[in-house]
Design a protein around this motif. Structure first.
Motif, PDB file in Angstrom:
ATOM      1  N   GLN A 394       2.611 -27.253 -43.125  1.00  0.00           N
ATOM      2  CA  GLN A 394       1.446 -28.126 -43.161  1.00  0.00           C
ATOM      3  C   GLN A 394       1.513 -29.032 -44.381  1.00  0.00           C
ATOM      4  OE1 GLN A 394      -2.058 -26.128 -42.043  1.00  0.00           O
ATOM      5  NE2 GLN A 394      -3.246 -28.002 -41.815  1.00  0.00           N
ATOM      6  N   VAL A 395       1.234 -30.317 -44.175  1.00  0.00           N
ATOM      7  CA  VAL A 395       1.260 -31.297 -45.263  1.00  0.00           C
ATOM      8  C   VAL A 395      -0.074 -32.020 -45.303  1.00  0.00           C
ATOM      9  CG1 VAL A 395       3.763 -31.601 -45.160  1.00  0.00           C
ATOM     10  CG2 VAL A 395       2.291 -33.062 -43.770  1.00  0.00           C
ATOM     11  N   SER A 396      -0.388 -32.585 -46.448  1.00  0.00           N
ATOM     12  CA  SER A 396      -1.709 -33.182 -46.624  1.00  0.00           C
ATOM     13  C   SER A 396      -1.775 -34.636 -46.188  1.00  0.00           C
ATOM     14  CB  SER A 396      -2.144 -33.073 -48.084  1.00  0.00           C
ATOM     15  OG  SER A 396      -1.209 -33.746 -48.926  1.00  0.00           O
ATOM     16  N   VAL A 397      -0.649 -35.317 -46.143  1.00  0.00           N
ATOM     17  CA  VAL A 397      -0.679 -36.751 -45.838  1.00  0.00           C
ATOM     18  C   VAL A 397       0.639 -37.168 -45.185  1.00  0.00           C
ATOM     19  CG1 VAL A 397       0.228 -37.462 -48.093  1.00  0.00           C
ATOM     20  CG2 VAL A 397      -1.276 -39.017 -46.802  1.00  0.00           C
ATOM     21  N   PHE A 398       0.565 -38.171 -44.339  1.00  0.00           N
ATOM     22  CA  PHE A 398       1.735 -38.821 -43.746  1.00  0.00           C
ATOM     23  C   PHE A 398       1.759 -40.271 -44.214  1.00  0.00           C
ATOM     24  CE2 PHE A 398       1.742 -36.101 -39.611  1.00  0.00           C
ATOM     25  CZ  PHE A 398       2.674 -35.220 -40.153  1.00  0.00           C
ATOM     26  N   PRO A 399       2.915 -40.910 -44.276  1.00  0.00           N
ATOM     27  CA  PRO A 399       2.940 -42.374 -44.400  1.00  0.00           C
ATOM     28  C   PRO A 399       2.162 -42.996 -43.251  1.00  0.00           C
ATOM     29  CG  PRO A 399       5.131 -41.438 -44.734  1.00  0.00           C
ATOM     30  CD  PRO A 399       4.264 -40.313 -44.245  1.00  0.00           C
ATOM     31  N   LYS A 400       1.628 -44.172 -43.475  1.00  0.00           N
ATOM     32  CA  LYS A 400       0.713 -44.772 -42.502  1.00  0.00           C
ATOM     33  C   LYS A 400       1.325 -44.906 -41.109  1.00  0.00           C
ATOM     34  CE  LYS A 400      -2.200 -47.236 -45.814  1.00  0.00           C
ATOM     35  NZ  LYS A 400      -2.728 -48.556 -46.263  1.00  0.00           N
ATOM     36  N   GLU A 401       2.583 -45.373 -41.051  1.00  0.00           N
ATOM     37  CA  GLU A 401       3.195 -45.577 -39.741  1.00  0.00           C
ATOM     38  C   GLU A 401       3.471 -44.233 -39.046  1.00  0.00           C
ATOM     39  OE1 GLU A 401       6.466 -45.589 -42.841  1.00  0.00           O
ATOM     40  OE2 GLU A 401       4.446 -46.441 -42.609  1.00  0.00           O
ATOM     41  N   VAL A 402       3.770 -43.198 -39.840  1.00  0.00           N
ATOM     42  CA  VAL A 402       3.977 -41.855 -39.285  1.00  0.00           C
ATOM     43  C   VAL A 402       2.650 -41.286 -38.780  1.00  0.00           C
ATOM     44  CG1 VAL A 402       4.704 -39.488 -39.825  1.00  0.00           C
ATOM     45  CG2 VAL A 402       5.996 -41.449 -40.718  1.00  0.00           C
ATOM     46  N   GLU A 403       1.583 -41.558 -39.527  1.00  0.00           N
ATOM     47  CA  GLU A 403       0.238 -41.118 -39.111  1.00  0.00           C
ATOM     48  C   GLU A 403      -0.131 -41.699 -37.748  1.00  0.00           C
ATOM     49  OE1 GLU A 403      -3.690 -39.718 -41.044  1.00  0.00           O
ATOM     50  OE2 GLU A 403      -1.761 -38.867 -40.549  1.00  0.00           O
ATOM     51  N   ILE A 404       0.156 -42.976 -37.561  1.00  0.00           N
ATOM     52  CA  ILE A 404      -0.190 -43.644 -36.312  1.00  0.00           C
ATOM     53  C   ILE A 404       0.567 -43.035 -35.141  1.00  0.00           C
ATOM     54  CG2 ILE A 404       0.094 -45.824 -35.060  1.00  0.00           C
ATOM     55  CD1 ILE A 404      -0.737 -47.226 -37.720  1.00  0.00           C
ATOM     56  N   ARG A 405       1.866 -42.835 -35.308  1.00  0.00           N
ATOM     57  CA  ARG A 405       2.626 -42.239 -34.197  1.00  0.00           C
ATOM     58  C   ARG A 405       2.224 -40.782 -33.971  1.00  0.00           C
ATOM     59  NH1 ARG A 405       6.679 -42.975 -30.645  1.00  0.00           N
ATOM     60  NH2 ARG A 405       6.995 -45.137 -31.314  1.00  0.00           N
ATOM     61  N   ALA A 406       1.954 -40.054 -35.035  1.00  0.00           N
ATOM     62  CA  ALA A 406       1.542 -38.652 -34.881  1.00  0.00           C
ATOM     63  C   ALA A 406       0.246 -38.560 -34.088  1.00  0.00           C
ATOM     64  CB  ALA A 406       1.381 -37.997 -36.244  1.00  0.00           C
ATOM     65  N   LEU A 407      -0.675 -39.489 -34.336  1.00  0.00           N
ATOM     66  CA  LEU A 407      -1.937 -39.514 -33.581  1.00  0.00           C
ATOM     67  C   LEU A 407      -1.684 -39.744 -32.097  1.00  0.00           C
ATOM     68  CD1 LEU A 407      -5.084 -39.867 -33.300  1.00  0.00           C
ATOM     69  CD2 LEU A 407      -4.653 -42.312 -33.692  1.00  0.00           C
ATOM     70  N   ILE A 408      -0.942 -40.813 -31.767  1.00  0.00           N
ATOM     71  CA  ILE A 408      -0.738 -41.183 -30.365  1.00  0.00           C
ATOM     72  C   ILE A 408       0.081 -40.126 -29.631  1.00  0.00           C
ATOM     73  CG2 ILE A 408       0.246 -42.895 -28.807  1.00  0.00           C
ATOM     74  CD1 ILE A 408      -2.361 -43.753 -30.234  1.00  0.00           C
ATOM     75  N   GLU A 409       1.188 -39.702 -30.231  1.00  0.00           N
ATOM     76  CA  GLU A 409       2.015 -38.695 -29.564  1.00  0.00           C
ATOM     77  C   GLU A 409       1.256 -37.380 -29.412  1.00  0.00           C
ATOM     78  OE1 GLU A 409       6.614 -40.056 -30.399  1.00  0.00           O
ATOM     79  OE2 GLU A 409       5.783 -38.433 -31.623  1.00  0.00           O
ATOM     80  N   GLY A 410       0.502 -37.003 -30.452  1.00  0.00           N
ATOM     81  CA  GLY A 410      -0.242 -35.751 -30.385  1.00  0.00           C
ATOM     82  C   GLY A 410      -1.303 -35.766 -29.299  1.00  0.00           C
ATOM     83  N   GLN A 411      -2.046 -36.870 -29.177  1.00  0.00           N
ATOM     84  CA  GLN A 411      -3.083 -36.953 -28.154  1.00  0.00           C
ATOM     85  C   GLN A 411      -2.489 -36.832 -26.756  1.00  0.00           C
ATOM     86  OE1 GLN A 411      -5.441 -40.521 -28.919  1.00  0.00           O
ATOM     87  NE2 GLN A 411      -6.910 -39.313 -30.099  1.00  0.00           N
ATOM     88  N   PHE A 412      -1.357 -37.454 -26.531  1.00  0.00           N
ATOM     89  CA  PHE A 412      -0.794 -37.423 -25.173  1.00  0.00           C
ATOM     90  C   PHE A 412      -0.038 -36.127 -24.895  1.00  0.00           C
ATOM     91  CE2 PHE A 412      -2.143 -41.735 -25.227  1.00  0.00           C
ATOM     92  CZ  PHE A 412      -2.441 -41.996 -23.890  1.00  0.00           C
TER      93      PHE A 412
END
Length: 485
Positions: A394-412
């Motif tokens: 578990q990590v506290s933060v992602f780079p912004k572009e990684v955060e965006i892909r993690a959100l979209i991939e995770g939701q789907f």
């Protein structure tokens, strides 16, 4: 002779809508009545009353009837030719219930065409404000129902869903426990959909299988009311509900009231109304193997399914198009608002920048996974932001572009994982045809917008397994946190 047409009605939360189509499925008329704006005398907000406990949510029944009067008058004023209507059907917001007082069927049948319908029916409802899908005041009734039938999973195995506060059986149980005399004065309980059909039929319309699946009362396999569920909710309930019917049943001719007042043909047929979610499956022309996702404030996933496995999450409903098959429904509360917050935090509020950031990262996000729940999620039951690197740390933060892909991939990935839990099987081609296809063959074909990238299945298969395992960890952490508080 006027060209034949067909009417579709939608008794939704905030408005009543009507659409007319010709035999080529072309829209030739549409209109609506917005409850707050067009019927201000009822003083609703968003079409509802939110009570002081913030849990009880209702809508006035007569508002729905008056809205029907109003929209029919608008149609008549516009010159709409009611005599050309061959049949009508419609949809209603799911789970809401209407309570007809003893003697109301005769009043409905004998309604004078000289009066607007709401005037004839103003004393017909034993409960003047109907509980609707937004209500969450029946926690104790849900617990009692699950206990009575042997637990949440057993209830889901019978009715397609564990006990939910908005589901109609629990709402009926609350009314019976709090106002038994009101319940005893009630001769028929309708869903919003069958209530709407009753208005056109001039007698009580039956509940259809598909909308009836959202009550925690119907045995979805046998398509009959569950005696154990009925008995757990209220006495004599089977007689008050009537016998359920297939969702595509022709119920009979339209009431003479409409022929006399508006000029409908006496031969115009009323087809069973159903719930709004089942109607969406039919309207999207889904077939076996198809899946549809609505990306809204909440994300909703619904799909045609042959061999469902009811679970503690999601819902299995009878298929409105084919009574021998089923549809699955999943709701994810953290939808567009969650995506918009990440857009604002990571892409300066710009969808263009959001898309560029998404495109700049590789599929699979180098193994980085995220769970994004600003509010308590329904599926799964968890809250908070949880990020994991490729080593599941578990990590506290992602780079912004990684955060965006993690959100979209995770939701789907979550949508696929939970759909598969309900029995959905991913395949490349839907091989079976249904009769609805013949009906809608004249409609425009869906437009192919995107196809999976080469190698996507091989890439995401191990990620899906990791995501599912980490989700259990997130649920455990959320549960532990709640218990600690």
């Amino acid at each position: 002779m006027a060209a034949p047409c067909y009417l579709g009605w939608d008794f939704s939360t905030q408005q009543l809508k009507v659409i007319a189509i010709d035999e080529q499925l072309r829209v030739i008329y549409e209109d609506n009545v917005h409850f707050d704006k067009d019927l201000p005398e009822f003083k609703t907000q968003g079409g509802v009353y939110i009570h002081s406990d913030r849990l009880t949510v209702t809508s006035p029944v007569l508002m729905w009837v008056k809205a029907l009067d109003m929209i029919l008058e608008k149609m008549r004023s516009s010159g709409f030719n009611f005599s050309q209507v061959r049949a009508l059907s419609g949809a209603g917001q799911q789970h809401g219930s209407v309570y007809w007082k003893k003697g109301s069927m005769q009043i409905l049948k004998d309604a004078s065409s000289e009066l607007p319908l709401h005037q004839s029916l103003k004393a017909c409802f034993s409960v003047s404000n109907s509980p609707i899908w937004m209500d969450s005041s029946t926690a104790s009734q849900c617990s009692a129902l699950e206990k009575a039938v042997g637990g949440a999973q057993h209830l889901a195995s019978i009715t397609g869903s564990r006990a939910y506060e908005r589901f109609t059986g629990n709402q009926i149980a609350k009314i019976y426990s709090q106002n038994p005399e009101v319940y005893m004065q009630t001769e028929r309980i309708s869903l919003v959909s069958s209530f709407a059909a009753s208005l056109f039929l001039g007698t009580y319309a039956p509940i259809d299988y598909s909308d009836g699946s959202g009550m925690n009362l119907l045995q979805i396999w046998e398509k009959v009311w569950s005696v154990s569920c009925l008995d757990a909710c209220a006495p004599g309930l089977k007689e008050k509900l009537g016998c359920p019917v297939p969702s595509h049943s022709v119920l009979g001719p339209i009431s003479p009231y409409y022929s006399q007042r508006y000029g409908f043909s006496p031969d115009c047929k009323v087809v069973a109304f159903t719930g709004d979610n089942p109607a969406s499956l039919a309207g999207m022309r889904l077939q076996e193997g198809d899946i549809a996702i609505s990306l809204g404030t909440s994300d909703t996933l619904f799909l045609w399914i042959q061999e469902p496995t009811p679970a503690l999450e999601g819902h299995i409903l009878c298929n409105p198009v084919d009574s021998q098959t089923y549809m699955a429904l999943l709701c994810f509360k953290n939808g567009s608002l969650m995506r918009e917050r990440v857009r604002d935090d990571c892409a300066s509020g710009s969808w263009d920048e959001f898309s560029k950031a998404l495109s700049s990262t590789v599929a699979g996000n180098n193994g980085n996974l995220g769970f994004y729940f600003d509010v308590m999620e329904i599926t799964p039951e968890a809250v908070g932001i949880h990020r994991f690197n490729k080593d599941n740390q578990q990590v506290s933060v992602f780079p912004k572009e990684v955060e965006i892909r993690a959100l979209i991939e995770g939701q789907f990935m979550a949508k696929r994982i939970h759909a598969e839990k309900l029995g959905y099987k991913v395949r490349l081609v839907a091989e079976t045809n249904v009769s609805l296809a013949d009906v809608v063959k004249l409609a425009p074909e869906p437009r192919l917008a995107v196809t999976p990238a080469a190698g996507a299945e091989e890439l995401y298969h191990p990620l899906l397994k990791r995501y599912a395992e980490l989700e259990q960890k997130v649920i455990y952490n959320a549960t532990s946190s709640c218990l600690a508080k």
